[in-house]
Design a protein around this motif. Structure first.
Motif, short mmCIF file in Angstrom:
data_model
loop_
_atom_site.label_atom_id
_atom_site.label_comp_id
_atom_site.label_asym_id
_atom_site.label_seq_id
_atom_site.Cartn_x
_atom_site.Cartn_y
_atom_site.Cartn_z
N PHE A 65 29.51 16.40 76.19
CA PHE A 65 30.92 17.26 75.91
C PHE A 65 31.62 16.91 74.38
O PHE A 65 32.40 17.36 73.96
N GLY A 66 30.57 16.17 73.62
CA GLY A 66 31.08 15.69 72.34
C GLY A 66 31.16 16.97 71.31
O GLY A 66 32.24 17.19 70.65
N PRO A 67 30.21 17.97 71.29
CA PRO A 67 30.50 19.13 70.59
C PRO A 67 31.81 19.85 70.83
O PRO A 67 32.91 20.16 70.14
N TRP A 68 32.17 20.10 71.97
CA TRP A 68 33.39 20.75 72.68
C TRP A 68 34.53 19.77 72.20
O TRP A 68 35.62 20.36 71.58
N MET A 69 34.56 18.49 72.37
CA MET A 69 35.56 17.59 71.85
C MET A 69 35.92 17.61 70.56
O MET A 69 36.88 17.95 70.20
N LEU A 70 34.96 17.81 69.76
CA LEU A 70 35.01 17.94 68.29
C LEU A 70 35.62 19.36 67.83
O LEU A 70 36.51 19.23 66.92
N THR A 71 35.17 20.19 68.63
CA THR A 71 35.82 21.58 68.14
C THR A 71 37.26 21.68 68.48
O THR A 71 38.02 22.22 67.76
N VAL A 72 37.69 21.13 69.64
CA VAL A 72 39.05 21.17 70.04
C VAL A 72 40.05 20.24 69.22
O VAL A 72 40.92 20.52 68.84
N LEU A 73 39.45 19.00 68.57
CA LEU A 73 40.07 18.37 67.57
C LEU A 73 40.11 19.07 66.31
O LEU A 73 41.33 18.98 65.57
N GLN A 74 39.35 19.64 66.03
CA GLN A 74 39.14 20.45 64.76
C GLN A 74 40.19 21.49 64.69
O GLN A 74 40.79 21.69 63.65
N GLU A 75 40.07 22.24 65.88
CA GLU A 75 41.27 23.50 66.01
C GLU A 75 42.45 22.70 65.65
O GLU A 75 43.44 23.48 65.17
N TYR A 76 42.75 21.88 66.25
CA TYR A 76 43.91 21.24 66.48
C TYR A 76 44.62 20.71 64.95
O TYR A 76 45.66 21.00 64.48
N ILE A 77 43.57 20.07 64.26
CA ILE A 77 44.01 19.56 62.66
C ILE A 77 43.94 20.78 61.92
O ILE A 77 44.91 20.86 61.17
N THR A 78 43.12 21.74 62.21
CA THR A 78 43.29 23.04 61.28
C THR A 78 44.80 23.76 61.50
O THR A 78 45.24 24.16 60.52
N ASP A 79 45.06 23.68 62.63
CA ASP A 79 46.37 24.59 62.92
C ASP A 79 47.61 23.59 62.40
O ASP A 79 48.49 24.07 61.73
N LEU A 80 47.47 22.29 62.65
CA LEU A 80 48.46 21.38 61.94
C LEU A 80 48.42 21.53 60.45
O LEU A 80 49.50 21.66 59.89
N TRP A 81 47.34 21.53 59.86
CA TRP A 81 47.24 21.73 58.31
C TRP A 81 47.68 23.14 57.82
O TRP A 81 48.27 23.24 56.67
N GLN A 82 47.46 24.05 58.58
CA GLN A 82 47.77 25.50 58.24
C GLN A 82 49.45 25.74 58.15
O GLN A 82 49.91 26.35 57.58
N ASN A 83 49.92 24.85 59.35
CA ASN A 83 51.42 24.96 59.22
C ASN A 83 52.23 23.99 58.51
O ASN A 83 53.39 23.93 58.56
N PHE A 84 51.56 23.23 57.77
CA PHE A 84 52.07 22.09 57.15
C PHE A 84 53.29 22.47 56.14
O PHE A 84 54.42 21.81 56.13
N SER A 85 52.89 23.60 55.45
CA SER A 85 54.06 24.04 54.58
C SER A 85 55.27 24.64 55.30
O SER A 85 56.28 24.54 54.63
N ILE A 86 55.12 25.18 56.58
CA ILE A 86 56.31 25.33 57.38
C ILE A 86 57.17 24.06 57.77
O ILE A 86 58.52 24.18 57.87
N TYR A 87 56.47 22.90 57.92
CA TYR A 87 56.92 21.78 58.40
C TYR A 87 57.84 21.04 57.28
O TYR A 87 58.83 20.40 57.63
N LEU A 88 57.31 21.35 56.07
CA LEU A 88 58.05 20.69 55.08
C LEU A 88 59.39 21.40 54.51
O LEU A 88 60.30 20.79 54.18
N GLY A 89 59.40 22.51 54.71
CA GLY A 89 60.91 23.17 54.61
C GLY A 89 60.89 24.55 54.87
O GLY A 89 61.58 25.30 54.52
#
Length: 89
Positions: A65-89
């Protein structure tokens, strides 16, 4: 950053955490249950009997399950960083 955005981030983080940890926890639970039933049937009351099968099972599940787990975590972090400018202001 609004209160709703904070709650959305926390909800998504908890969901991602549960989704990625569930396969390893289920493997450990199932192996523990099987060993427990085996100990009950054979009257072997060795406390350390469950450690090695659980370690091997969790390691095998992590390899599977490691590759799948890594993909899920990578997608979450990518979404978080893409929306970073929205969170700031």
């Amino acid at each position: 950053m609004t209160e709703g955005q904070v709650l959305d981030i926390i909800r998504d983080a908890i969901y991602t955490l549960l989704m990625t940890s569930l396969p390893l926890l289920l493997v450990s639970l199932i192996i523990g249950l099987i060993i427990s039933i085996f100990q009950t049937v054979t009257s072997i009351q060795e406390q350390t009997l469950t450690f090695i099968p659980k370690i091997v099972g969790v390691f095998a599940a992590l390899m599977f399950f490691g590759p799948w787990m890594l993909t899920v975590l990578q997608e979450y972090i990518t979404d978080l960083w893409q929306n970073f400018s929205i969170y700031l202001g």
